[in-house]
Design a protein around this motif. Sequence first.
Motif, mmCIF file in Angstrom:
data_model
loop_
_atom_site.group_PDB
_atom_site.id
_atom_site.type_symbol
_atom_site.label_atom_id
_atom_site.label_comp_id
_atom_site.label_asym_id
_atom_site.label_seq_id
_atom_site.Cartn_x
_atom_site.Cartn_y
_atom_site.Cartn_z
ATOM 1 N N ASP A 13 0.828 -1.202 0.000
ATOM 2 C CA ASP A 13 0.000 0.000 0.000
ATOM 3 C C ASP A 13 0.869 1.262 0.000
ATOM 4 O O ASP A 13 1.937 1.303 0.608
ATOM 5 C CB ASP A 13 -0.903 0.004 1.237
ATOM 6 N N ARG A 14 0.405 2.270 -0.732
ATOM 7 C CA ARG A 14 1.085 3.560 -0.777
ATOM 8 C C ARG A 14 0.103 4.595 -1.301
ATOM 9 O O ARG A 14 -0.953 4.267 -1.829
ATOM 10 C CB ARG A 14 2.337 3.509 -1.666
ATOM 11 N N LEU A 15 0.455 5.853 -1.155
ATOM 12 C CA LEU A 15 -0.402 6.928 -1.649
ATOM 13 C C LEU A 15 -0.499 6.899 -3.173
ATOM 14 O O LEU A 15 0.472 6.598 -3.864
ATOM 15 C CB LEU A 15 0.141 8.285 -1.202
ATOM 16 N N GLY A 16 -1.670 7.214 -3.679
ATOM 17 C CA GLY A 16 -1.838 7.438 -5.106
ATOM 18 C C GLY A 16 -2.101 6.216 -5.954
ATOM 19 O O GLY A 16 -2.109 6.320 -7.182
ATOM 20 N N ALA A 35 -15.535 -0.735 -9.880
ATOM 21 C CA ALA A 35 -14.233 -0.700 -9.206
ATOM 22 C C ALA A 35 -14.421 -0.934 -7.717
ATOM 23 O O ALA A 35 -15.396 -0.487 -7.115
ATOM 24 C CB ALA A 35 -13.523 0.635 -9.444
ATOM 25 N N ALA A 36 -13.471 -1.652 -7.124
ATOM 26 C CA ALA A 36 -13.473 -1.887 -5.681
ATOM 27 C C ALA A 36 -12.032 -2.032 -5.232
ATOM 28 O O ALA A 36 -11.181 -2.551 -5.973
ATOM 29 C CB ALA A 36 -14.275 -3.134 -5.335
ATOM 30 N N GLN A 37 -11.743 -1.564 -4.027
ATOM 31 C CA GLN A 37 -10.390 -1.703 -3.498
ATOM 32 C C GLN A 37 -10.440 -1.938 -1.999
ATOM 33 O O GLN A 37 -11.427 -1.673 -1.336
ATOM 34 C CB GLN A 37 -9.538 -0.461 -3.804
ATOM 35 N N TYR A 38 -9.334 -2.472 -1.474
ATOM 36 C CA TYR A 38 -9.247 -2.783 -0.048
ATOM 37 C C TYR A 38 -7.805 -2.599 0.406
ATOM 38 O O TYR A 38 -6.869 -3.070 -0.253
ATOM 39 C CB TYR A 38 -9.698 -4.219 0.228
ATOM 40 N N ASN A 39 -7.634 -1.903 1.514
ATOM 41 C CA ASN A 39 -6.318 -1.736 2.130
ATOM 42 C C ASN A 39 -6.282 -2.594 3.395
ATOM 43 O O ASN A 39 -7.065 -2.361 4.317
ATOM 44 C CB ASN A 39 -6.080 -0.268 2.513
ATOM 45 N N ASP A 40 -5.387 -3.568 3.449
ATOM 46 C CA ASP A 40 -5.283 -4.433 4.617
ATOM 47 C C ASP A 40 -4.311 -3.810 5.611
ATOM 48 O O ASP A 40 -3.098 -3.765 5.349
ATOM 49 C CB ASP A 40 -4.788 -5.828 4.214
ATOM 50 N N PHE A 46 -2.413 -3.631 -0.613
ATOM 51 C CA PHE A 46 -3.523 -2.976 -1.301
ATOM 52 C C PHE A 46 -4.054 -3.935 -2.356
ATOM 53 O O PHE A 46 -3.287 -4.564 -3.095
ATOM 54 C CB PHE A 46 -3.026 -1.687 -1.959
ATOM 55 N N PHE A 47 -5.366 -4.055 -2.446
ATOM 56 C CA PHE A 47 -6.010 -4.931 -3.411
ATOM 57 C C PHE A 47 -7.029 -4.132 -4.209
ATOM 58 O O PHE A 47 -7.716 -3.274 -3.668
ATOM 59 C CB PHE A 47 -6.726 -6.090 -2.698
ATOM 60 N N MET A 48 -7.140 -4.469 -5.502
ATOM 61 C CA MET A 48 -8.077 -3.724 -6.350
ATOM 62 C C MET A 48 -8.591 -4.609 -7.472
ATOM 63 O O MET A 48 -7.864 -5.462 -8.005
ATOM 64 C CB MET A 48 -7.396 -2.491 -6.935
ATOM 65 N N GLN A 68 4.790 -2.573 -17.624
ATOM 66 C CA GLN A 68 5.663 -1.425 -17.351
ATOM 67 C C GLN A 68 5.099 -0.553 -16.234
ATOM 68 O O GLN A 68 5.838 -0.096 -15.355
ATOM 69 C CB GLN A 68 5.849 -0.603 -18.622
ATOM 70 N N PHE A 69 3.789 -0.349 -16.257
ATOM 71 C CA PHE A 69 3.147 0.464 -15.227
ATOM 72 C C PHE A 69 3.284 -0.170 -13.847
ATOM 73 O O PHE A 69 3.518 0.516 -12.845
ATOM 74 C CB PHE A 69 1.665 0.646 -15.573
ATOM 75 N N ALA A 70 3.130 -1.500 -13.770
ATOM 76 C CA ALA A 70 3.071 -2.191 -12.487
ATOM 77 C C ALA A 70 4.431 -2.340 -11.817
ATOM 78 O O ALA A 70 4.511 -2.442 -10.581
ATOM 79 C CB ALA A 70 2.453 -3.571 -12.685
ATOM 80 N N GLU A 71 5.494 -2.337 -12.588
ATOM 81 C CA GLU A 71 6.823 -2.653 -12.040
ATOM 82 C C GLU A 71 7.247 -1.739 -10.888
ATOM 83 O O GLU A 71 7.690 -2.231 -9.834
ATOM 84 C CB GLU A 71 7.866 -2.625 -13.157
ATOM 85 N N PRO A 72 7.120 -0.423 -10.994
ATOM 86 C CA PRO A 72 7.559 0.429 -9.876
ATOM 87 C C PRO A 72 6.744 0.229 -8.599
ATOM 88 O O PRO A 72 7.224 0.554 -7.509
ATOM 89 C CB PRO A 72 7.360 1.856 -10.420
ATOM 90 N N PHE A 73 5.533 -0.300 -8.721
ATOM 91 C CA PHE A 73 4.670 -0.516 -7.560
ATOM 92 C C PHE A 73 4.810 -1.920 -6.978
ATOM 93 O O PHE A 73 4.159 -2.247 -5.986
ATOM 94 C CB PHE A 73 3.199 -0.293 -7.947
ATOM 95 N N ALA A 74 5.635 -2.766 -7.616
ATOM 96 C CA ALA A 74 5.768 -4.170 -7.215
ATOM 97 C C ALA A 74 4.403 -4.864 -7.221
ATOM 98 O O ALA A 74 4.057 -5.622 -6.312
ATOM 99 C CB ALA A 74 6.429 -4.299 -5.845
#
Length: 282
Positions: A13-16, A35-40, A46-48, A68-74
């Motif tokens: 989880d992180r901002l943004g 859309a749905a998301q959850y922060n544990d 973070f799940f979405m 490419q988009f996902a890589e910096p967020f792991a």
Amino acid sequence: MNPSYILTLSCPDRLGLVHGVSGFLLEHGGNIEEAAQYNDPVTGLFFMRVQFACGAHDATSLRADLAQFAEPFAMRWSLHARAEAMKTVILVSRQGHCLNDLLFRVKSGLLPIDVRAIISNHRDFYQLAASYDIPFHHIPVTAATKAQAEARQLEVIESEGAELIVLARYMQVLSDNLCTQLAGRAINIHHSFLPSFKGAKPYYQAHDRGVKLIGATAHYVTAQLDEGPIIEQDVARADHTDTVDDLAARGRDTESQVLARAVKWHSEHRVLLNGHKTVVFR
């Protein structure tokens, strides 16, 4: 109409994150439909799940850009075309209520799966399979032939390209090796409200303890018997006059409904693994 896709993801989880995902979809001409998301707060994950329509890019180019988009967020992510029914193989033994319920729901258009094959260690339901024009594979299992039988089962599963394997009252314990190969895509229905009454004959155990509620649990299969991440559960009332047969008869409806809901949510990519638990976006 533009094709519709389902994106699921999890990451630290992180901002943004919501802004980043929605911005990515906007840049690619995606229109978010759900859309749905959850922060544990315990795991910090973070799940979405996002369902979106997009006609500007096909699935191949979307996946390439998502990587490419996902890589910096792991991020761990997956992208699926919503119109594609999930290829499924069902395993069953001698009690067919869950199998019959699933097949009827599929035939009625209520369950978005494509049942490619039915596997059983008995011949009881070959006629039922034939009535739905589904290939039936009789693969007997004994202690001496378990390894060979599981190898044949896996051969059928892989040849059908199955993304989902449903144990619809399949009364054999899978080996650790097969559990590992089916990890995250095999759902079992256990006829008790886990973690109560694990293992064999849960209705007998429930009757012996005089419980006032019996239940059913749909969970992912793991090498630890009846310990896999739980997807769905429900209960039915019981009382002191009930026999074991009464409990089993009443429980069959609960088992069928619980398994159907779990299969539906999995096939719609609404279930995300969160360690030994699940996040279910209903």
